[in-house]
Design a protein around this motif. Sequence first.
Motif, mmCIF file in Angstrom:
data_model
loop_
_atom_site.group_PDB
_atom_site.id
_atom_site.type_symbol
_atom_site.label_atom_id
_atom_site.label_comp_id
_atom_site.label_asym_id
_atom_site.label_seq_id
_atom_site.Cartn_x
_atom_site.Cartn_y
_atom_site.Cartn_z
ATOM 1 N N GLU A 1 -4.911 -4.125 -2.375
ATOM 2 C CA GLU A 1 -6.248 -4.624 -2.020
ATOM 3 C C GLU A 1 -7.332 -3.912 -2.823
ATOM 4 N N ASN A 2 -7.108 -2.596 -3.027
ATOM 5 C CA ASN A 2 -8.078 -1.854 -3.823
ATOM 6 C C ASN A 2 -8.011 -2.259 -5.285
ATOM 7 N N HIS A 3 -6.749 -2.530 -5.708
ATOM 8 C CA HIS A 3 -6.539 -2.796 -7.118
ATOM 9 C C HIS A 3 -7.155 -4.125 -7.543
ATOM 10 N N THR B 1 2.137 -6.279 9.149
ATOM 11 C CA THR B 1 2.414 -5.134 8.264
ATOM 12 C C THR B 1 3.551 -4.298 8.841
ATOM 13 N N THR C 1 5.798 -0.690 7.947
ATOM 14 C CA THR C 1 5.783 0.496 7.087
ATOM 15 C C THR C 1 7.204 1.012 6.907
ATOM 16 N N VAL D 1 -3.179 7.814 -0.629
ATOM 17 C CA VAL D 1 -2.851 6.492 -1.178
ATOM 18 C C VAL D 1 -2.753 6.619 -2.705
ATOM 19 N N TRP E 1 -1.265 3.864 -4.556
ATOM 20 C CA TRP E 1 -1.481 2.498 -5.098
ATOM 21 C C TRP E 1 -1.730 1.550 -3.933
ATOM 22 N N ASP E 2 -2.812 0.760 -4.007
ATOM 23 C CA ASP E 2 -3.146 -0.183 -2.930
ATOM 24 C C ASP E 2 -3.524 -1.515 -3.565
ATOM 25 N N SER F 1 3.442 0.468 2.986
ATOM 26 C CA SER F 1 3.136 -0.564 3.987
ATOM 27 C C SER F 1 3.238 -1.917 3.289
ATOM 28 N N SER G 1 1.693 5.266 -0.285
ATOM 29 C CA SER G 1 1.056 6.573 -0.118
ATOM 30 C C SER G 1 2.125 7.663 -0.236
ATOM 31 N N LYS H 1 0.890 -1.172 0.000
ATOM 32 C CA LYS H 1 0.000 0.000 0.000
ATOM 33 C C LYS H 1 0.926 1.219 0.000
ATOM 34 N N CYS I 1 -5.550 -10.530 -4.160
ATOM 35 C CA CYS I 1 -4.927 -10.404 -2.829
ATOM 36 C C CYS I 1 -5.394 -11.542 -1.924
#
Length: 479
Positions: free
Chosen positions: A115-117, A144, A146, A110, A112-113, A160, A104, A102, A122
């Motif tokens: 989980e979102n992508h 996780t 960072t 953010v 690029w993530d 992260s 940011s 993830k 994932c």
Amino acid sequence: MYLPSPDAGTSSEVNKVIHRLKTQLALSILLILLMTIALIGLSSNWFISHEFVKYIQEQEHIRSENISVDLGRQYDPLKKSWNLDYVHIIGMYSLYDGYILKVSDEEGTVIWDAENHDMSLCGKVMDEVSTRMENRGEQGSFITHTYAIFQEEQKVGNVSVTYYGPYFLSEHDFSFLKTMNTVLVVASVLAGVASVFVGFLLARRIARPVTRTAYIAKQIAEGNYEIRFEQATKTQELNELVTAINHMAEALSKQENLRKRLTTDMAHELRTPLTAVGSHLEAMIEGLWEATPERLKSCHDEVKRLGTLVADLERLAKIEDENLLLDKTKMDLLEVVGIVMENMKAEAEKKKLSLRVSGVVSVVYADKARMHQVVTNLLSNAIKYTPEGGSVTVEVLDQSDCGVVKVTDTGIGIPEQELPLVFERFYRTDKSRNRKLGGAGIGLTIVKSIIAAHAGTVSAESDASGGSSFTIRIPKGDV
Ligand code: ADP
């Protein structure tokens, strides 16, 4: 290997022992091998659970840092923007390897993530990793960390990184471990087969000669002295054992022959004078012969000879018995020769022999009384076997390591083939001839026995033209 006709029962017994020994040796080697394999298995397991896991954890950390460095390169400080295509590529590669990113920017937006992508991908990756690890018996969870993203020492954002902790193994790591285990199993099986094979080979090499040696030793103990181990084995130590056993058999065989010959010779030596005395006395008792002084003297001579023989035997037995207890002192061989010469002078004169002594002082560490006996025996033989008018010479030499006494005469000589035999009990070169001279064939045996007790040597020489010479060598020892 040669064994003179061991009976069927015994050879099957030998085969049984060989078989038992072979199995025991092969099993021992197999046991050692199994223990080694177990040890290797345990240590490789230890290596995997400690060292390898440590290495994997280090790699995970390095990988996370590399991801942040790679991401830093995708930031353009002039345009103050991210190369999102490359951020996407980095994110996807990482995802396939089990790292969920993830990214940011500095403001916390953010960019690029994973989980979102692709939520489902994932989930799939996380499922795969956790199933793989749970199957391995590892209980962990996703953690996780960072990391700050820098662009030329300027912080430009954060990433992260989520992965299965405390560690996880990739497909590659798993296939590496699988290959390692397969290699271990294959090597163990091959080593197991080889060990059984080598065990049998080794057992064949050792068991056969050892069992044969034991069999031969048993045969010797039962009195079969002719038995021998006829072939060399392939092991040097066993060859030495085999040679020792063969020597023992030979020595025992010699002893046995000597004992038998001694009995026969004794019987022969005693029978002749006893028969003569017996028949003479019988003839006189039955009145066939008149008991004249000459006949009685002849009987008396035979009885005297018997007495000498018994006395000689007693002397020999005593010397052989006492040789272990030598009363060694520093003594001069020339002096002893001189004394003996003096004692024998009268005897030599009777035969008109010329008696000469030459040489130098030679001091050795020996038993004086025994040396006296040796020189007396040699000199009295020389006088006895040298016809009237001959000569007897005694020479004393002093060599660096030994004293030498050489007695030479111009007498009747000894046939060459009989030279090695004159030192044996009761041996006479010409029995009938020497019987008249009165010897029983023990004088030289006594000489040999005394010299051997002093770790010296005695040898005899004679040539066809007549005359003999006897040489003794006495080591100087502690002189
Ligand atoms: P013996 O009592 O018969 O002399 P020895 O043991 O002293 O016994 O000698 C063994 C045999 O060796 C003798 O019988 C004789 O045949 C031979 N012998 C020993 N010494 C001499 C010598 N000096 N010359 C020739 N023959 C000898």
